[in-house]
Design an enzyme around this catalytic site. Structure first.
Site, PDB file in Angstrom:
ATOM      1  N   PRO A  45       0.838  -1.203   0.000  1.00  0.00           N
ATOM      2  CG  PRO A  45      -0.638  -1.515   1.767  1.00  0.00           C
ATOM      3  CD  PRO A  45       0.664  -1.992   1.241  1.00  0.00           C
ATOM      4  CB  SER A  97       4.534  14.359   6.819  1.00  0.00           C
ATOM      5  OG  SER A  97       3.560  13.618   7.548  1.00  0.00           O
ATOM      6  N   GLY A 126       1.145  -1.593   6.910  1.00  0.00           N
ATOM      7  CA  GLY A 126       0.899  -2.203   5.607  1.00  0.00           C
ATOM      8  C   GLY A 126       1.194  -3.678   5.532  1.00  0.00           C
ATOM      9  CE1 TYR A 159      10.210  14.439  14.293  1.00  0.00           C
ATOM     10  CE2 TYR A 159      12.227  15.223  13.280  1.00  0.00           C
ATOM     11  CZ  TYR A 159      10.998  14.619  13.181  1.00  0.00           C
ATOM     12  OH  TYR A 159      10.561  14.199  11.963  1.00  0.00           O
TER      13      TYR A 159
END
Lengths: 680, 593
Positions: B174, B244, B309, B518
Site C-alpha cells: 500500500p 508531513s 501495511g 526529535y
C-alpha cells in the site's frame, strides 16, 4: 569469553611509553614562594556549572536518591524524616571536603621544601598530563593512583597544582581525621573522609555515594581514590576494592553522563619512606595510629636520601568503551534511577573485570629501578643460605641477565644503559645501604647488625633467638617489598614454570591443569583476573616461547637447552609463596578449634617455631599479608569455612582432608588431581 | 487553487501554504522525484550567492535568506565551490523492467481499475524519505521497485485488487503519501513475485460528516492538507497536523500510529479514530458500531494501527472532528539554557496546561532558526531585532551559546487563549523564561515545513542530514538529549567525518509521563567513503531508556530492535496475527516483524 577484552594478547615489548621530565628541577632553580602564589587557572570540565562547597552539600541533601533512602529509613526506624535528614547532614559534614586554594598553596610551598630534601627527582610523563587535561575538559575524570605511601595523594595534588590541572577531591580513610590539624588541612586540600566500614548502614552509603556521584557528574573536580583500598605494605598491587569504582561507573551506566574517563596513575618510589615500618607491621608490630605528633617524629626521615619518584599518568580509559558490548545498559530502564538497587551479576562482573584491568594498567606503568632486580638475586641467595654473600661481579652478571629477561617480558625498567652495569649496581646498593652489607667485594643482606642498630638501648646478649629472627625478617621483608614491585612482570611465566615443575609429565593439558590450580590458589596474592585462566596461560606460553625458554606443540611442552636457567629463576620466584601456603595448610591441619582473630598470632608462632628449627627456608613467609591471603584463598576454595553469626561467630571450620591434599598438591607431592581441580 | 486558504480562521499549517491538490495519478509532475516536496519549491544560491527559497507556495517562497549561507559555511565548513548535484532526470534504463503477473494483469484490466507500469510511476512509489533512499536516487541508483502501480477509486476496488492478488499470489504494497522515514516503502530485494504498489490517492473523498456526533467518514487516501481544507469548508477540522501533513495520508497515519503537532488538544491518531475499515487477504475487518469506547477484548483497532501495511489496506476511517477554533495565537519563550527549558515543559505537563503545541529547541536549533530569518523589510525591524538580542544577552545575561527557545501555539476561545497564555508564561517565568514574541513562535512552526527542503540544498553541497525521534520518561529527557547528541558527534569522528557535525534536538511533545524528542544531525561528508546512518544513535537511545519510535514507526529500518523492544512473546503475538490474517504474505513489504 568476557575477559577477552580485559587482556589483549599483545607483545609487551611493543608497549610504547612516554618520556619523563623532572618536576623538581624547576623547583630547585626558582622561588618556591612565587611558585606557591602563582596564577592557577586550570582547564575545567566543559559541562561544569561552578558551585560552592556548601551548594554541593545542598545538592546532595536535596537529591532524589538520598530523599528516597531518608524516607525509607525514617519508616523503618519510626523517626521523622527531619531527624534522618539531620543525621544525613551530620554524616555529610563529617565527610565533605572543603577544597581551598590557599591551603593548596601552603602545601605547594611546604611540599616543595620537603620533596627537595627527600628526593633527587620527581619524574612525570608530561604527555600523560596533556592527555589528562584533555580528558578533564571532555568528561568527568576519575584518578586512580597506585597506593604505596602516605605521600601518594599529597604528591598527586602537588603535581596537578604544578601543571595547572584541576585539583582532585580525594577519598581518604577516616583514620586521617584522627590527626586534628592535619586532618582539617587535608580536608581543605580536597580530601573527603570515609569510614572504613559501614556495611549495613544504608543512610551512610546513600550520602556517600550521592556525594561522590554529584561531584563527578557535575564535573566539580576529578575524583581520586585508591583502587587498592589501602596502602600496599608489600609493594605488590592489592586485589582491587570495588565499592567506589561501582559508584563512579554508575552515572555512566545509568546514562547520566555521556562518558567517564578513568585514569590509572602509577607512582613508584625508588625508596619507600615507610620501608621498615611496613615490614614491622607485617611481622605483627602494630602500626602506630596516625597522629599529628607521630608525623613530626617522622622528621628524622628528612635527613635521608630517598632517590627518585616516578609518576606515570596512564592512558585515560573510557568507561563507555569498557562497557561497550559488555553491559546492556537498558537494564536500568524499568526502575526509576533514584531508587537504590543491588547491582546485577552482569554489572558486578563488569566492574570487577574493569578493576583488574585498571590495576594491571597501574602495574604496567610502574617504573622499576635496578635495585628491584638486585633484590631478586639477593633474596634468592639468602634463601639458598649462601652465607658468605655474592661477589659483586656475579651480582652484576645476574642483574644484567635479569634486566634483559624482564625487558623481554615488558617491564618498564629504568636501567641507565649509558652507564657500565657495575656502576649501576653499586650506586643502587649505596642508596639502599641500610639493607645490604658489602665486605671484601661480596654483597649480602644486612641481617646481623640490624638488631643492634634498631634497639640501641639494649645489650646484644638480651636478644632471644626469636627476636633475632624477627630482626632478620625486617630486613628480608623490606628487601622483598622491592622485589615485589616486579612480581607482576614475572607472575604468569612463574606460574607456568612452577606448573611445569610440578606436573607429572610434559603433556600440555596436564601442565595447564597444574597452572590453573596454582593460578587459582594464588589469585588473592597476585593480580590475576578471575575467569581469565586461558588468557593467562596463553600469555605465559607466548612469553616463554618467544624468549626461547620453551617449545610448545599441539600436545607437549618442551624445555629448551638454554631455557633451564630461566625456568629455575622463575620457579624460585614463586617458591616462597608456595612454601608459605603449604605451611599455612599444615598449620591449619594441626589445629582443632580456631577463630579468625586467633589465626594470625597462632600461625606466626607456628612459623617462627619451624623457622628456628630450620624446617622452613623462607623467612618471608612470616609476612602476615601472605598468611591472610592464604587464609582468604582457602576460604574461597572451601577448605576453610568461616562461621557467621551465632555463638561460634568467627570460628574457622576446617576441612582437613582438603587442606591436606592442597598442601601436598602445592608441594608437588600429589599430582593436580582431577578432584582437586574440579573443586576449584 | 482554492480560495479558502485566505481565510483568517484557517488552520495553522494552512497559513503557511497556498493550496494544491496533489492527488494526481502522476504526482511526479508537480513533485520532485528525488527530493522533498514540490518541484517548484526549493532552496538555492542565486547568482549573488545568496540563499533563496523559490516558488510561491510558502510564506518563505521568493524570499532571500541572508544568514543561511554563512551559517552553512560555518556550521559544516561547506563550500559553494564544491557541488554534488543530483541526477536531473530519471534514467528509465536504470530501472529494471517490470516482472508482470500476466494472469493478474488480465483480470485487473477487466475490472477497469487504472494501472501503470511506467518507470517513473514505479520509481516514485519505491521509496520514502530516509537519507539513504534520497541519496541513492540523487546518484541515479535504483534498486528493486514495484512492477505495477494501481489506483483503486474506492473501497470496493481495493477488495477486488486484494482478491486478485491472493488468487494470483502477487505482492501488494500500500502507498499513501510516500512520506515514510522508516524504509517502509522499500521493496524487499528478495521478493520474487510481482510487486504491485497500491496507490490510495484516488480514494480522497469525505463520505459524510455527522455533526451530531462530531465525526466524519473519510476515504483513507485523502492527504492531510486536503482533509483539513475540505472540513474547514464546513467549519470543522480534525486538528491532526503531523509535520508531513502536506503530503501524508489518513491511511498512512493509521498504519503508522501517527502523531500530530496539536495532539494536546485533539489527541494522536489513536485518540481520533472512531472506526476503521481495512481490507485484508482474509476479508474486510471493521467494528459493528461507532461506540466511543468498548470493552470487547483487546481493541482490534490496535492491530491495525501501526501495522505498517503488513496486514491489509485501510480504506475508510471515521474520525472525530471539532469546530474550527475561534482564535489562534503563537508565542515563544527564551530560556537561559536547555535544562531550564525542559524543567519548564515538565512543569507545564504536570499542571496539564500544555497549549495546542509546545516545543523546545536547543541552542543549535535556535541558531539555525535564526539563520533562516528572511531578509528584513525595514531598518526598523532590524533595529528592533538588535534591541531584543541586546536585551536578552546583555541585560538578562543569557549566554547566546546556551540559551534556547520554546515555541507555542494556543488555540480556542479568544478569552480562554489569553488566560491560558498567561498561565503558561507565568510558569515559564519561574524557570527564567522570557516571552520572546509571536513572530519567533510562528517562524519556528514555519520551519517545520521548509526544513525538509533544506536537506536537498545541503545535499547539493556535500552536506547530508537525517532526523529521527523517540519518546522517554521525563526524568531521562536531558540525559538522552545530551548522550544522543554526543554519540552522534563521536560516531562522526570515528567514521572519519572531517568537521564536527551539527547535532541538535528539540522536545516536540509533552505527555503526563514523558516527552517526545526529535533529533537532527547533519555533516559535511566530503572525503568519506560511505554515508552514515542513525544506527548508533538509536542504540544510544535504547540504552538510555528511550523508545524505538514515537510516531515514525519501525518499517524495515528499525526492525532489528523490535524483539528487544516488545519481548519475544510480544513478537509472537504480532506474528500470529500476521499468520492468521495474511498467511501467504500478500502484504509482503516485510515491515515491522
Amino acid at each position: 569469553m568476557a575477559s577477552k577484552a580485559v587482556y589483549s594478547h599483545r607483545d609487551p615489548m611493543l608497549k610504547k611509553r612516554d618520556d619523563f621530565e623532572d618536576m623538581l628541577e624547576e623547583r630547585r632553580n626558582s622561588s618556591d614562594l612565587r611558585y606557591a602564589l602563582k596564577c592557577y587557572t586550570p582547564v575545567l570540565y566543559k559541562g561544569l556549572t561552578p558551585c560552592k562547597v556548601s551548594e554541593l552539600k545542598q545538592m546532595v541533601l536535596q537529591s532524589d536518591q538520598l530523599g528516597y533512602v531518608i524516607t525509607q529509613v525514617s519508616k523503618e526506624k519510626g523517626v521523622t524524616s527531619d531527624e534522618v535528614t539531620g543525621e544525613a547532614a551530620a554524616i555529610l559534614e563529617e565527610m565533605a571536603q572543603r577544597l581551598q586554594l590557599s591551603t593548596v598553596r601552603f602545601f605547594a610551598f611546604t611540599l616543595s621544601k620537603v620533596f627537595k630534601t627527600l628526593f633527587r627527582s620527581i619524574c612525570i610523563n608530561e604527555e600523560g598530563l596533556q592527555r589528562l587535561q584533555q580528558a578533564i575538559h571532555n568528561h568527568p575524570v576519575v584518578l586512580l593512583p597506585s597506593h604505596r605511601s602516605y605521600m601518594d595523594f599529597l604528591l598527586m595534588s602537588y603535581i596537578l597544582y604544578t601543571y595547572d590541572l584541576a585539583l582532585p577531591v580525594i577519598a581518604a580513610g577516616m583514620d586521617f581525621m584522627g590527626m586534628k590539624v592535619v586532618g582539617e588541612m587535608l580536608r581543605m586540600s580536597g580530601a573527603f573522609f570515609i569510614r572504613r566500614s559501614f556495611g549495613g548502614d544504608k543512610l551512610y552509603w546513600a550520602v556517600f555515594s550521592e556525594y561522590v556521584k554529584i561531584m563527578l557528574k557535575n564535573g566539580y573536580a576529578p575524583v581520586e581514590f585508591f583502587l587498592e583500598g589501602t596502602r600496599s605494605r608489600t609493594a605488590k598491587s592489592l586485589t582491587p576494592k570495588l565499592g567506589l569504582l561501582n559508584i563512579v561507573m554508575d552515572p555512566f551506566l545509568k546514562g547520566e553522563v555521556f562518558d567517564i574517563s578513568l585514569v590509572p596513575v602509577s607512582i613508584s618510589y625508588e625508596r619507600t619512606l615507610e620501608e621498615a615500618l611496613y615490614a614491622r607491621e607485617l611481622l605483627g608490630v602494630p602500626k602506630p595510629k596516625e597522629s599529628t605528633s607521630g608525623l613530626f617524629k617522622a622528621r628524622k626521615i628528612l635527613s635521608e636520601d630517598y632517590g627518585s619518584i616516578h609518576v606515570y599518568f596512564g592512558q585515560p580509559v573510557s568507561v563507555r568503551s569498557l562497557a561497550e558490548s559488555r553491559v546492556n545498559r537498558s537494564q536500568f530502564n524499568l526502575i526509576p534511577r533514584h531508587i537504590p538497587t543491588r547491582p546485577s551479576e552482569e554489572i558486578l562482573s563488569f566492574v570487577n573485570d574493569s578493576a583488574y584491568r585498571l590495576v594491571r594498567a597501574q602495574e604496567e606503568n610502574m617504573v622499576l629501578k635496578p635495585w628491584v632486580l638486585l633484590a631478586f638475586v639477593l633474596l634468592q641467595k639468602q634463601a639458598a643460605e649462601e652465607k658468605q654473600g655474592t661477589a659483586l661481579d656475579e651480582l652484576t652478571e645476574q642483574a644484567v641477565w635479569l634486566r634483559d629477561l624482564s625487558r623481554q617480558y615488558g617491564a618498564f625498567l629504568h636501567w641507565p644503559d649509558h652507564i657500565p652495569p657495575s656502576e649501576v649496581v653499586s650506586s643502587s646498593l649505596s642508596l639502599h645501604r641500610g639493607l645490604v652489607r658489602i665486605s671484601e667485594g661480596r654483597v649480602q643482606l644486612a641481617l646481623e647488625q640490624v638488631g643492634g642498630q634498631q634497639v640501641p638501648g639494649e645489650t646484644r646478649g638480651a636478644i632471644t633467638p626469636e627476636e633475632e629472627l624477627l630482626n632478620k625478617a625486617v630486613v628480608i621483608l623490606s628487601c622483598a617489598s622491592y622485589r615485589n614491585q616486579a612480581l607482576n612482570v614475572f607472575i604468569r611465566p612463574a606460574l607456568l614454570a612452577s606448573a611445569i615443575h610440578t606436573a607429572a609429565s610434559n603433556r600440555k593439558q596436564e601442565i595447564y591443569n597444574s597452572f590453573s590450580f596454582l593460578r587459582n590458589m594464588f589469585s588473592n596474592e597476585f593480580i590475576l583476573c578471575p575467569g581469565a585462566t586461558v588468557q593467562d596461560f596463553e600469555e605465559a606460553c607466548y612469553l616463554l616461547v618467544k624468549t626461547g625458554t620453551l617449545q610448545i606443540n599441539q600436545q607437549e611442552v618442551l624445555i629448551t637447552e638454554r631455557g633451564h636457567r630461566t625456568l629455575a629463576f622463575l620457579t624460585s620466584v614463586l617458591d616462597p609463596f608456595l612454601q608459605g601456603y603449604q605451611v599455612v595448610c599444615r598449620f591449619l591441619c594441626e589445629q582443632d578449634g580456631l577463630t579468625e582473630k586467633q589465626f594470625i598470632p597462632a600461625v606466626r608462632k607456628f612459623i617462627i617455631k619451624h623457622l628456628l628449627t630450620g624446617r622452613l627456608r623462607y623467612t618471608e613467609v612470616l609476612s602476615s599479608d601472605l598468611q591472610k591471603n592464604a587464609l582468604a584463598a582457602l576460604i574461597r576454595l572451601g577448605a576453610v569455612q568461616k562461621i557467621k553469626g551465632g555463638e561460634e561467630q568467627g570460628t574457622l571450620k576446617l576441612n582437613k582432608v582438603m587442606l591436606n591434599s592442597l598442601e601436598d598438591t602445592l608441594g608437588g607431592k600429589l599430582p593436580t588431581q582431577k578432584s582437586v581441580v574440579a573443586h576449584l | 487553487m482554492c480560495c479558502l486558504c485566505n481565510t483568517k480562521r484557517a488552520m495553522c499549517l494552512l497559513t503557511f501554504l497556498t493550496c494544491t491538490y496533489i492527488h494526481f495519478f502522476h504526482r511526479q509532475e508537480i513533485m520532485k522525484w528525488n527530493g522533498w516536496g514540490y518541484s517548484d519549491s526549493k532552496f538555492l544560491y542565486n547568482k549573488k550567492g545568496q540563499a533563496e527559497f523559490t516558488g510561491k507556495r510558502y510564506r518563505l517562497s521568493g524570499m532571500i535568506i541572508p544568514g543561511l549561507r554563512e551559517w552553512m559555511e560555518s556550521t559544516f565548513s561547506a563550500n559553494l565551490q564544491h557541488k554534488t548535484p543530483a541526477a536531473p532526470i530519471l534514467n528509465s534504463s536504470a530501472v529494471q523492467p517490470p516482472t508482470l503477473n500476466e494472469a493478474f494483469l488480465k483480470e485487473l484490466k477487466s475490472t477497469g481499475i487504472p494501472f501503470s507500469h511506467d518507470a517513473e510511476d514505479r520509481v516514485f512509489r519505491s521509496h520514502g524519505h530516509c537519507l539513504h533512499e534520497i541519496f541513492a536516487l540523487r546518484e541515479g541508483k535504483i534498486g528493486r521497485v514495484p512492477d505495477l502501480v494501481v489506483w483503486p477509486n474506492c473501497h470496493n476496488d481495493v477488495v477486488k485488487i486484494v482478491e486478485l492478488a491472493c488468487k494470483h499470489n502477487v505482492c501488494l504494497i500500500p502507498y499513501g503519501g510516500g512520506t515514510s522515514v522508516s524504509s517502509a516503502l522499500e521493496c524487499p530485494p528478495e521478493e520474487t513475485r510481482s510487486i504491485v504498489s497500491l496507490d490510495t490517492s484516488q480514494m480522497n473523498r469525505i463520505l459524510w460528516i455527522d455533526e451530531k456526533n462530531l465525526t466524519a467518514h473519510v476515504e483513507a487516501g485523502i492527504v492531510g492538507q486536503d482533509l483539513e481544507r475540505l472540513l474547514n469548508e464546513s467549519g470543522y477540522c480534525t486538528g491532526h497536523e503531523p509535520d508531513s501533513m502536506e503530503f501524508s495520508s489518513l491511511g498512512g497515519w493509521v498504519a503508522t500510529r501517527a502523531s500530530g503537532m496539536k495532539k494536546n488538544i485533539y489527541g494522536n491518531i489513536e485518540d481520533l479514530v472512531v472506526h476503521i475499515k481495512m481490507v485484508t487477504p482474509r476479508g474486510v475487518i471493521e467494528k459493528s458500531c461507532q461506540g466511543p469506547r468498548m470493552s470487547t477484548g483487546p481493541d482490534v483497532h490496535h492491530f491495525i494501527m501501526g501495522s505498517e501495511g503488513t496486514l491489509g489496506v485501510v480504506t475508510e476511517v471515521t474520525m472525530k472532528i471539532r469546530p474550527m477554533p475561534e482564535y489562534q495565537k503563537y508565542g515563544s519563550v527564551v530560556f537561559p539554557n536547555f535544562e531550564m527549558g525542559v524543567a519548564c515543559l515538565r512543569e507545564v505537563a504536570r499542571q496539564r496546561c500544555a497549549p495546542a503545541s509546545i516545543r523546545l529547541m536547543d541552542n543549535e536549533q535556535f541558531k539555525f532558526g535564526h539563520a533562516l530569518k528572511p531578509q528584513v523589510s525595514s531598518i526598523f525591524t532590524s533595529f528592533l531585532d538588535g534591541l531584543k538580542k541586546f536585551y536578552i544577552t546583555k541585560f538578562k545575561g543569557f549566554d547566546p551559546n546556551r540559551l534556547c527557545v520554546a515555541t507555542l501555539l494556543f488555540e480556542g476561545d479568544r478569552e480562554k487563549v489569553l488566560q491560558h497564555e498567561k498561565q503558561v508564561y507565568d510558569i515559564a517565568a519561574k524557570f527564567g523564561g522570557l516571552a520572546a514574541g509571536e513572530d519567533n513562535g510562528q517562524r519556528g512552526y514555519m520551519l517545520t515545513f521548509v526544513i525538509a527542503y533544506l536537506r536537498d540544498l545541503g545535499m547539493d553541497y556535500y552536506v547530508i542530514g537525517e532526523s529521527f525521534e523517540t519518546s522517554m520518561p521525563w526524568d531521562r529527557v536531558l540525559d538522552i538529549c545530551r548522550n544522543v547528541k554526543a554519540r552522534i558527534v563521536r560516531e562522526c569522528k570515528d567514521k572519519g567525518v572531517q568537521f564536527p557535525p551539527l547535532s541538535t534536538c528539540r522536545v516536540t511533545q509533552t505527555y503526563d509521563a514523558g516527552a517526545c524528542v526529535y533529533f537532527y544531525f547533519a555533516f559535511n561528508y566530503r572525503g568519506l567513503k560511505q554515508i552514515a546512518s542513525d544506527h548508533a544513535a538509536r542504540e544510544e537511545i535504547l540504552a538510555n531508556g528511550g523508545s524505538l519510535s514515537h510516531h515514525h514507526g519501525v518499517g524495515k529500518l528499525r526492525k532489528e530492535w523490535m524483539r528487544e523492544s516488545i519481548s519475544s512473546v510480544g513478537m509472537g503475538m504480532l506474528k500470529s496475527v500476521k499468520d492468521y490474517v495474511d498467511p501467504n504474505n500478500i502484504f509482503g513489504n516485510r515491515n515491522l516483524l
